[in-house]
Scaffold this active site. Structure first.
Site, PDB file in Angstrom:
ATOM      1  N   GLY A   1       0.825  -1.202   0.000  1.00 40.49           N
ATOM      2  CA  GLY A   1       0.000   0.000   0.000  1.00 40.49           C
ATOM      3  C   GLY A   1       0.857   1.250   0.000  1.00 40.49           C
ATOM      4  O   GLY A   1       1.988   1.253  -0.483  1.00 40.49           O
ATOM      5  N   SER A   2       0.332   2.309   0.595  1.00 40.56           N
ATOM      6  CA  SER A   2       0.989   3.616   0.530  1.00 40.56           C
ATOM      7  C   SER A   2       2.131   3.744   1.532  1.00 40.56           C
ATOM      8  O   SER A   2       2.173   3.042   2.552  1.00 40.56           O
ATOM      9  CB  SER A   2      -0.036   4.722   0.796  1.00 40.56           C
ATOM     10  OG  SER A   2      -0.419   4.722   2.163  1.00 40.56           O
TER      11      SER A   2
ATOM     12  N   CYS B   1       1.637  -0.848  -9.178  1.00 44.59           N
ATOM     13  CA  CYS B   1       2.745  -0.327  -8.369  1.00 44.59           C
ATOM     14  C   CYS B   1       3.955   0.027  -9.214  1.00 44.59           C
ATOM     15  O   CYS B   1       4.678   0.982  -8.915  1.00 44.59           O
ATOM     16  CB  CYS B   1       3.146  -1.346  -7.305  1.00 44.59           C
ATOM     17  SG  CYS B   1       1.855  -1.659  -6.084  1.00 44.59           S
TER      18      CYS B   1
ATOM     19  N   GLU C   1       3.663   9.277  -6.163  1.00 43.13           N
ATOM     20  CA  GLU C   1       3.183   8.148  -6.958  1.00 43.13           C
ATOM     21  C   GLU C   1       1.820   8.507  -7.535  1.00 43.13           C
ATOM     22  O   GLU C   1       0.853   8.698  -6.804  1.00 43.13           O
ATOM     23  CB  GLU C   1       3.068   6.893  -6.091  1.00 43.13           C
ATOM     24  CG  GLU C   1       2.631   5.676  -6.872  1.00 43.13           C
ATOM     25  CD  GLU C   1       2.548   4.424  -6.010  1.00 43.13           C
ATOM     26  OE1 GLU C   1       2.704   3.329  -6.557  1.00 43.13           O
ATOM     27  OE2 GLU C   1       2.323   4.554  -4.796  1.00 43.13           O
TER      28      GLU C   1
ATOM     29  N   GLU D   1       5.613  -3.343   0.928  1.00 48.18           N
ATOM     30  CA  GLU D   1       5.774  -2.933  -0.466  1.00 48.18           C
ATOM     31  C   GLU D   1       4.950  -1.669  -0.629  1.00 48.18           C
ATOM     32  O   GLU D   1       3.726  -1.713  -0.636  1.00 48.18           O
ATOM     33  CB  GLU D   1       5.292  -4.061  -1.390  1.00 48.18           C
ATOM     34  CG  GLU D   1       5.811  -3.932  -2.801  1.00 48.18           C
ATOM     35  CD  GLU D   1       4.944  -3.033  -3.655  1.00 48.18           C
ATOM     36  OE1 GLU D   1       5.256  -1.820  -3.761  1.00 48.18           O
ATOM     37  OE2 GLU D   1       3.947  -3.522  -4.204  1.00 48.18           O
ATOM     38  N   LEU D   2       5.651  -0.527  -0.739  1.00 50.09           N
ATOM     39  CA  LEU D   2       4.996   0.760  -0.511  1.00 50.09           C
ATOM     40  C   LEU D   2       4.885   1.644  -1.746  1.00 50.09           C
ATOM     41  O   LEU D   2       4.722   2.844  -1.632  1.00 50.09           O
ATOM     42  CB  LEU D   2       5.751   1.512   0.593  1.00 50.09           C
ATOM     43  CG  LEU D   2       5.889   0.761   1.917  1.00 50.09           C
ATOM     44  CD1 LEU D   2       6.652   1.602   2.927  1.00 50.09           C
ATOM     45  CD2 LEU D   2       4.526   0.356   2.472  1.00 50.09           C
TER      46      LEU D   2
END
Length: 479
Positions: free
Chosen positions: A229-230, A283, A377, A249-250
């Site tokens: 996520g963020s 992503c 992002e 996992e950002l």
């Protein structure tokens, strides 16, 4: 497909205190009512998972592998049903949804294989003074309860990247799916039950992250937290989790370099698809493209032409490329960032328009390096294209980011390819392909604010296990 979904805890459907409607992002049609877990539900799920783990950790590897292989077979048999669920709740084009299901089947197959390949190493004890007459080795043991918090954009496959290795390692798991796409996860309850997974190993509790986060990350029985996520939420989880093992996992801001001499015939199609597949809600979607000055204008013209050919329409239409973004909130953010970029000097080469919940694929040039579309992002159908003169200039600009997940470079020169690979500050460097490339057994994870830890079944399993060293002192009488 049932219209009301409860919580899946301990191998049973349990009523939630409250339910919320789930809507199709493309049509705004109500799809189902989803039970909303509360902290007490999360605690019950974790406690149940902990009790189940005490038995499941001794489940033999071949049996875990058989369960995962069976689950893969069931998903394969129900692939069209699963793909349609993704298209309805996530507004992903049916073609992309089918591709995701195909990958999901493969991910669980990789997990089945990995369950049977869990081994440590022998340590040469006599390499050190005092280590004579000793035998040393390591083993990997399951860690316990894994809590998984998953995103909306790959609601089957990114869940598989957490559920698969957790089961393969012999752990139990509590899964909180994305609020926008819970159906894909809830369906796993019946899939894994049919596959023979013991009750309580997999628990599924939809709900709001801000309500469940403290329990899912801080409960004493939780030993590992895996989250996609963020960055902002990742930092909160990191603070809450303390010394627990984490996989975060950002997100990303993936750059692609088109070096001098690159063959544009081979570059345009993948770079357009890498920018706009699933509306850029990937992503490792391409966000910044750096093109050598000698190719820049031709590349830009051809990129814009191909972008304008993308088909906007219903997710269920076989020809569709572009659909609604996941939510009105996301759409409003994208519009705000786009307006800001234009005010700061960016030029919209194509797209930028909005109809309903759909933003047309948008190409920007002359983007200010301080604009959000450069720095943050985007996670939407917007890409920025820049010219460059030297490879060092492109690499330095690509590295000018808080993120570092994947990067890509097209170049005919093996020397320049290795030069870039050594200097690009990302967890993965994809040479002669787009940074959006990923297969499900490769190590996957980022540098900098893109996170900690690695996914890819073998690598995720390592994050979900503890390494134990064992030493035998041998009886000298028998030597």
């Amino acid at each position: 497909m049932r219209k009301k979904w409860q919580l899946w805890i301990g191998g049973q459907w349990r009523e939630a205190k409250t339910y919320e409607p789930l809507y199709n992002p493309h049509t705004d049609e109500e799809l189902a009512e989803i039970g909303q877990a509360e902290p007490a539900d999360a605690e019950l799920a974790i406690t149940n998972a902990h009790e189940t783990f005490q038995r499941f950790k001794s489940h033999p590897a071949h049996a875990r592998a058989e369960i995962l292989a069976k689950a893969a077979d069931i998903i394969d048999q129900r692939s069209e049903e699963c793909a349609k669920i993704i298209a309805l709740e996530g507004a992903k084009s049916i073609r992309n949804a089918r591709e995701e299901i195909s990958r999901t089947v493969q991910t669980y197959q990789f997990a089945a294989e990995a369950a049977k390949s869990n081994y440590g190493e022998q340590i040469p004890m006599d390499a050190a003074k005092g280590g004579e007459n000793r035998f040393g080795f390591t083993i990997h043991t399951p860690i316990g309860v894994v809590t998984a918090i998953t995103p909306f954009n790959f609601p089957f496959n990114l869940v598989a990247h957490k559920v698969g290795p957790a089961i393969a390692a012999g752990n139990s798991i509590v899964l909180k799916p994305a609020e926008q796409t819970p159906l894909s996860s809830l369906l796993l309850a019946e899939i894994f039950q049919e596959a023979g997974l013991p009750d309580g190993v997999l628990n599924i509790i939809p709900g709001k992250g801000e309500v469940l986060s403290k329990t899912l990350t801080g409960h004493p029985y939780v030993k590992n937290v895996t989250f996609t996520g963020s960055v902002e939420v990742g930092h909160i989880i990191q603070q809450q989790a303390g010394f627990r093992k984490l996989t975060l996992e950002l997100g990303s801001n993936s750059p692609l370099i088109i070096d001098e001499g690159a063959d544009l015939e081979k570059v345009i199609e993948p770079s357009v698809m890498g920018s706009f597949s699933y509306n850029g809600q990937v992503c490792i979607s391409i966000q910044r493209i750096y093109v050598h000055q000698s190719l820049y204008q031709e590349y830009l013209d051809r990129f814009i032409k191909r972008t304008k050919e993308l088909v906007i329409g219903s997710p269920l239409d076989e020809k569709t490329n572009i659909t609604a973004v996941i939510s009105k909130k996301s759409l409003e953010r994208l519009q705000g960032w786009l307006e800001e970029a234009v005010k700061e000097g960016a030029k919209i080469e194509c797209g930028g328009t909005v109809e309903g919940n759909i933003m047309a694929p948008t190409v920007l040039t002359n983007v200010n390096r301080d604009s959000k579309v450069f720095r943050s992002e985007i996670f939407g159908p917007i890409v920025c294209i820049f010219p460059f003169d030297t490879l060092d200039e492109a690499i330095n600009d690509a590295n000018d980011s808080r993120y570092g997940l994947n990067s890509g470079i097209f170049t005919p020169s093996i020397e320049r390819a290795f030069y870039a690979a050594q200097r690009l500050e990302t967890g993965g460097v994809i040479i002669n392909d787009i940074p959006t490339f990923r297969i499900d057994n490769m190590p996957y994870g980022g540098w900098k604010d893109s996170g900690v830890g690695r996914e890819g079944i073998k690598y995720a399993m390592q994050e979900m296990m503890e390494q134990k060293f064992i030493s035998f002192k041998l009886n000298e009488h028998f030597l």
